[in-house]
Design a protein around this motif. Structure first.
Motif, PDB file in Angstrom:
ATOM      1  N   PHE A  46      -2.790  -7.640   9.910  1.00 48.35           N
ATOM      2  CA  PHE A  46      -3.546  -6.419  10.201  1.00 48.35           C
ATOM      3  C   PHE A  46      -4.356  -6.024   8.969  1.00 48.35           C
ATOM      4  N   LEU A  47      -5.653  -5.771   9.169  1.00 43.85           N
ATOM      5  CA  LEU A  47      -6.545  -5.338   8.097  1.00 43.85           C
ATOM      6  C   LEU A  47      -7.309  -4.100   8.527  1.00 43.85           C
ATOM      7  N   ASP A  48      -7.660  -3.260   7.538  1.00 39.42           N
ATOM      8  CA  ASP A  48      -8.621  -2.200   7.797  1.00 39.42           C
ATOM      9  C   ASP A  48     -10.030  -2.780   7.768  1.00 39.42           C
ATOM     10  N   SER A  49     -10.979  -1.993   8.232  1.00 45.44           N
ATOM     11  CA  SER A  49     -12.341  -2.511   8.370  1.00 45.44           C
ATOM     12  C   SER A  49     -13.174  -2.364   7.108  1.00 45.44           C
ATOM     13  N   HIS A  50     -12.656  -1.714   6.082  1.00 48.80           N
ATOM     14  CA  HIS A  50     -13.403  -1.584   4.824  1.00 48.80           C
ATOM     15  C   HIS A  50     -12.544  -2.135   3.687  1.00 48.80           C
ATOM     16  N   CYS A  51     -12.344  -3.460   3.731  1.00 43.64           N
ATOM     17  CA  CYS A  51     -11.521  -4.187   2.765  1.00 43.64           C
ATOM     18  C   CYS A  51     -12.305  -5.353   2.178  1.00 43.64           C
ATOM     19  N   GLU A  52     -11.861  -5.827   1.023  1.00 47.61           N
ATOM     20  CA  GLU A  52     -12.320  -7.086   0.444  1.00 47.61           C
ATOM     21  C   GLU A  52     -11.084  -7.858  -0.003  1.00 47.61           C
TER      22      GLU A  52
END
Length: 483
Positions: A182-188
Motif C-alpha cells: 500500500f502506497l500513498d499517492s504523493h510518495c517517492e
C-alpha cells in the motif's frame, strides 16, 4: 605556426593508428572468463538476462508513457499569476509541476544496507495506490485511460466517493499477487525500497512491515532523511505521533539494519500478506474517508497473532501536509471521532475510558454498529488490550486518577489491614478521620493501600484475599471484589 600544426596532426594520426591496433589486439585475445566454472557462467548469463528483461520492461513503460506529453500537459495547467500554489493540494503545486515526474534522489539508507542480500525468488507484490483529486505531477499521468496503458496497471474508479479505507479494500480484492504493498499517492521510493519488506513478509506471513518514511518538503519538494531511531506511537486520544525507540531497545540494537518493533504504523505505506490481510478482516469498512484505520489495523495485527515492524533498509519519501486538501462529508473532526471511537469500542476494552477522558467530545457521538467487528475479534480469539499494553506498548502510561479514599464495608463492619500480613473486619471508624488501616483507594483496576494491593490467593471460589506489593501485570490483583 604551420610547422606546429603539421606536427600536431602527425602526432594525432600516429596516436589514432596505435589505438586502432591496440583495440584489435585486445579483441583477438582469448577471454579470461573461459576458465571460470560453469555455475559462474550460468549465474552471469542469468543476471544478464534479468538485466535485459528489466531494461525491456522499462523501455516498454517509457514507450507507453511517451504517448503522454507530460511537459505539454503540465504547462497547460500552469497556475495563473498571483494564484495560491498551495490552495488546491496543500503543497506547492508550482514547484511540483516544475520538477516533473522523474528526478534523482539521495540514497538515505545506512551504508550497511547496501550489503544486505535477499532471496532471489522473492514473491511478486501488487502495489495499491488510492487517490482523490491528486495533482497530476505527483501521480502521473492524467486519468485512468492513460494509467491503464502502462503494463500491469489497472485503474479502478469508484462510482461514488468511498474514501481511503473502502477503496483500499477494493484494490486489495482486485490485486493478483500474494503480497500487498500500500502506497500513498504523493510518495517517492528510494533505492531498493521494496526487497527488504517483501523478504520479511516472505519469512513470516503474519508480519506487517513499513519503511522509514522520509520527508518530502511541501514547499520546495526537497527530499529529507528521517531519523532511523523512531517508531510509531500514540496518546490516549488516539493521536498518532513519532517517538524515540525506548532506550533499552536502542541499546540492544547492535545492527542498524535490524527491524524496529513498532506499536502502530502510520498507515500510509506498508506491506502485508494478502491471505493474512483477508484472514484478519481487511479493514473496518464502516470507517469513513480517512483517519483511525491505522490504529484499528495495528491493534488487530498485534492482538490477533501478528507483528508490526519498521525496516531501516527500506526508505520511502512522503509529502506531509499541514491540512487536508479535500472535504469530509461530515466534517474532519466528526469523521475522525467516528473512526477512532469504533476502534476504541472494539479493541480497547476497559481502557477505552481513557480515550473518552482524553477526547470528551467523542461521548455520545454516533459510530454505527460494531457487531460484525466484535464477532471478528471473538472468531480470531484475539488477546486483550491489557495484553497489548503489557507486551507491545508498556511505555503508554495509564493516566493517574484523582485519589479518593473510601471504606470497604460489610454491614456495619469495615475491611481493615493488620500490618502487611493479614486482613480482617472491624468496627468502622469515620470520625474524626479514617484511620490508615481502613483507608482504601481505587486506582483501576486495583484496590490499594499505599504500595500494597488487594489480591486473591487463587482463581477459585472461596479463595482468600490478602495484601501484597502492587503489580499492574498481576492478574490476581485485578477487579478484586471484597464481600
Amino acid at each position: 605556426m604551420r610547422r606546429i600544426r603539421a606536427n600536431a596532426i602527425l602526432i594525432l594520426t600516429v596516436a589514432w593508428i596505435l589505438g586502432t591496433f591496440y583495440y584489435l589486439w585486445q579483441d583477438s585475445k582469448p577471454s579470461s572468463s573461459s576458465s571460470s566454472s560453469s555455475s559462474s557462467s550460468s549465474s552471469a548469463m542469468e543476471e544478464k538476462q534479468k538485466q535485459n528483461q528489466d531494461q525491456a520492461s522499462g523501455e516498454a513503460v517509457l514507450q507507453l508513457l511517451g504517448q503522454f506529453d507530460e511537459k505539454a500537459f503540465l504547462s497547460s495547467k500552469q497556475l495563473k499569476t498571483g494564484e495560491d500554489p498551495y490552495r488546491e493540494h496543500a503543497f506547492n503545486l508550482q514547484e511540483s509541476d516544475r520538477l516533473g515526474s522523474e528526478r534523482a534522489i539521495r540514497d538515505t539508507r545506512h551504508y550497511r544496507c547496501a550489503s544486505v542480500t535477499f532471496d532471489p525468488d522473492l514473491p511478486p507484490t501488487s502495489i495499491i495506490i488510492t487517490f482523490h483529486n491528486e495533482a497530476r505531477s505527483t501521480l502521473l499521468p492524467e486519468d485512468c485511460r492513460l494509467l491503464s496503458q502502462i503494463p500491469k496497471v489497472r485503474c479502478l474508479r469508484n462510482e461514488r466517493r468511498e474514501g481511503l479505507i473502502r477503496s483500499r479494500v477494493r484494490g486489495a480484492s482486485a490485486a493478483s499477487a500474494s503480497i500487498l504493498t500500500f502506497l500513498d499517492s504523493h510518495c517517492e521510493v528510494n533505492t531498493d525500497w521494496l526487497q527488504p519488506m517483501i523478504q520479511r513478509v516472505k519469512e513470516d506471513h503474519t508480519r506487517v512491515v513499513s519503511p522509514i518514511i522520509d520527508v518530502i518538503s511541501l514547499d520546495n519538494f526537497a527530499y529529507l532523511a528521517a531519523s532511523a531511531d523512531l517508531r510509531g506511537g500514540f496518546d490516549w486520544s488516539l493521536h498518532f505521533k513519532w517517538e524515540q525507540i525506548p532506550i533499552e531497545q536502542k541499546m540492544a540494537r547492535n545492527d542498524p539494519t535490524q527491524p524496529i518493533r513498532t506499536p502502530v504504523i502510520a498507515g500510509g505505506i506498508f506491506v502485508m500478506d494478502k491471505g493474512w490481510f483477508n484472514h484478519l478482516g481487511q479493514y473496518d469498512t464502516h470507517m469513513d474517508i480517512w483517519g483511525g484505520e491505522n490504529f484499528e489495523l495495528s491493534f488487530r495485527v498485534w492482538m490477533c497473532g501478528g507483528s508490526l515492524e519498521i525496516l531501516p533498509c527500506s526508505r520511502v519519501g512522503h509529502v506531509f501536509r499541514k491540512r487536508h486538501p479535500y472535504d469530509f462529508p461530515e466534517g474532519n473532526a466528526l469523521t475522525y471521532i467516528k473512526n477512532t471511537r469504533r476502534a476504541a469500542e472494539v479493541w480497547m476494552d476497559e481502557y477505552k475510558q481513557y480515550y473518552y477522558a482524553a477526547r470528551p467530545s467523542a461521548q455520545g457521538k454516533a459510530f454505527g454498529s460494531i457487531a460484525d467487528r466484535l464477532a471478528l475479534r471473538r472468531k480470531l480469539n484475539c488477546n486483550s488490550f491489557r495484553w497489548y499494553l503489557e507486551n507491545v506498548y508498556p511505555e503508554l502510561k495509564i493516566p493517574e486518577q484523582e485519589v479518593a479514599y473510601s471504606l470497604l464495608k460489610q454491614g456495619g463492619l469495615c475491611l481493615e489491614s493488620h500490618g502487611t500480613d493479614s486482613l480482617g473486619l472491624a468496627e468502622c471508624k469515620t470520625t474524626p478521620n479514617i484511620p490508615a488501616s481502613q483507608k482504601w483507594t481505587l486506582i483501576e483496576p486495583q484496590i490499594r493501600q499505599q504500595d500494597l494491593c488487594l489480591a486473591i490467593t487463587a482463581f477459585t471460589a472461596g479463595s482468600k484475599v490478602r495484601l501484597e506489593p502492587c503489580n499492574i501485570k498481576e492478574s490476581r490483583q485485578v477487579g478484586v471484589c471484597v464481600i
